[in-house]
Design an enzyme around this catalytic site. Structure first.
Site, mmCIF file in Angstrom:
data_model
loop_
_atom_site.group_PDB
_atom_site.id
_atom_site.type_symbol
_atom_site.label_atom_id
_atom_site.label_comp_id
_atom_site.label_asym_id
_atom_site.label_seq_id
_atom_site.Cartn_x
_atom_site.Cartn_y
_atom_site.Cartn_z
ATOM 1 N N GLY A 30 0.784 -1.229 0.000
ATOM 2 C CA GLY A 30 0.000 0.000 0.000
ATOM 3 C C GLY A 30 0.814 1.277 0.000
ATOM 4 N N GLN A 50 -13.407 18.810 10.419
ATOM 5 C CA GLN A 50 -12.760 18.752 11.731
ATOM 6 C C GLN A 50 -11.925 20.030 11.907
ATOM 7 O OE1 GLN A 50 -11.004 14.917 12.805
ATOM 8 N NE2 GLN A 50 -12.048 13.975 11.063
ATOM 9 N N ASP A 75 -29.641 24.120 6.827
ATOM 10 C CA ASP A 75 -29.432 24.234 8.271
ATOM 11 C C ASP A 75 -29.030 25.672 8.611
ATOM 12 O OD1 ASP A 75 -26.616 24.447 7.692
ATOM 13 O OD2 ASP A 75 -26.524 22.259 7.639
ATOM 14 N N LYS A 133 -33.290 22.356 12.209
ATOM 15 C CA LYS A 133 -33.350 20.970 12.696
ATOM 16 C C LYS A 133 -33.249 20.949 14.222
ATOM 17 C CE LYS A 133 -29.756 19.813 10.314
ATOM 18 N NZ LYS A 133 -28.653 19.034 9.729
ATOM 19 N N ASP A 153 -23.066 14.651 1.588
ATOM 20 C CA ASP A 153 -22.352 13.436 1.986
ATOM 21 C C ASP A 153 -23.285 12.235 1.847
ATOM 22 O OD1 ASP A 153 -20.699 11.511 3.035
ATOM 23 O OD2 ASP A 153 -20.144 12.632 4.815
ATOM 24 N N GLY A 197 -28.604 12.566 3.777
ATOM 25 C CA GLY A 197 -29.691 12.504 4.748
ATOM 26 C C GLY A 197 -30.401 13.827 4.961
ATOM 27 N N THR A 198 -29.635 14.881 5.222
ATOM 28 C CA THR A 198 -30.236 16.194 5.488
ATOM 29 C C THR A 198 -30.967 16.738 4.274
ATOM 30 O OG1 THR A 198 -28.541 16.736 7.139
ATOM 31 C CG2 THR A 198 -29.743 18.580 6.157
#
Length: 310
Positions: free
Chosen positions: A38, A97, A170, A193, A223, A226-227
């Site tokens: 790898g 992050q 959001d 939400k 991603d 879902g939202t």
């Protein structure tokens, strides 16, 4: 002028080829291989001594592999006496992050910035729609954070929607949605939400009226979907005529493709910063490669980048 060269990692070669075509400059030669365990091996196939180098490599999935490839490619070019190295990172992995959201967690976006500069990226970083704008401050070199809205705005105008309205999925994305709404002179609605009680499913409240509207959801990335999928369902329940989502980065991980197929979303518009895993009739891809190509040209010739978006 010293002259410049563009190199591509393996994360999104088609995107690099589009930039190469725009600049009428062939991709420079670099051999990138994987050992059986790898590990990544890189060999630069031509002289770069004294040249200004641009490396095109999004750090999308698999993020760790693509990030290491960028770092190793940078080190190889630095040791080959390149005059300067610019990283063109259409999608900046680990951008979510960006702060300490809980005790004893890392700020990985800052760590990635440190690694990139230590490897030898010493001139600037060019990216688009960073998930968190403050990541620009994690670098000690200039960061050009481009705006995907420039291409979405044109697409929305060309659709000639009867009653369009911009929506943020959001509270955190309100500034981005407001920017698009201002450019198109449209109103904005917001999805709020919240969980009313512990252990109960998330409730989506719409701040604003969408009845009879063509809703355009705006976000920096999609991603799992879902939202976006939940928001589309709520909008349709509130009387929306149609729901389109414009998301710069098509991360589309997990069951994203299945979620989209079964959703109330009429169309998902994304850019080509990340290669799609599979085709989907609901997904339309717009290319931002010409924008990146023009930015590379302007950076090399010391011309204004911001004026490109005026």
């Amino acid at each position: 002028m010293r002259g410049y060269k563009i190199f591509s990692g393996t994360a999104n070669v088609e995107f690099s080829k589009k930039i190469s075509h725009y600049l009428s400059l062939p991709l420079s030669e670099a051999t990138i291989k994987r050992f059986s365990d790898g590990e990544i091996s890189v060999q630069i196939g031509e002289s770069v001594r004294g040249k200004d180098i641009f490396i095109i490599q999004p750090t999308c999935a698999p993020a760790n592999v693509n990030l290491m490839e960028l770092l190793i490619l940078t080190d190889a070019l630095k040791r080959s006496s390149a005059s300067s190295i610019t990283a063109v990172v259409p999608y900046f992995g680990y951008a979510r992050q960006d702060r300490k959201a809980a005790p004893r967690v890392p700020i990985t976006a800052k760590l990635v910035a440190n690694m990139m500069q230590t490897a030898g990226i010493d001139h600037r970083v060019v990216t688009i729609d960073l998930h968190a704008g403050q990541i620009q401050g994690f670098f000690d070199i200039p960061v050009d954070n481009l705006y995907g809205s420039i291409i979405f705005n044109d697409h929305i105008k060309n659709k000639n929607l009867k009653n369009p309205i911009i929506a943020s999925p959001d509270i955190g994305g309100v500034a981005r949605a407001r920017s698009v709404a201002k450019a198109l002179n449209l109103d904005i609605v917001i999805v709020d939400k919240r969980r009313e009680k512990a252990n109960e499913s998330e409730v989506m409240n719409v701040i604003g009226d969408v009845a009879g509207k063509d809703v355009i959801l705006v976000d920096d990335m999609i991603d799992t979907g879902g939202t976006i999928v939940k928001a589309a369902k709520v909008f349709k329940e509130r009387g929306a005529t149609s729901v389109i989502a414009c998301c710069t980065h098509a991360v589309l991980s997990g069951k994203a493709y299945e979620n989209l197929a079964d959703s109330a979303l009429d169309e998902l518009v994304v850019t080509d910063t990340i290669p799609l895993r599979e085709e989907n009739e609901k997904i339309k891809v717009l290319s931002v490669a010409p924008i990146f190509g023009e930015v590379i040209r302007r950076v090399y010739h010391n011309e204004s980048v911001n004026s490109l978006f005026d």
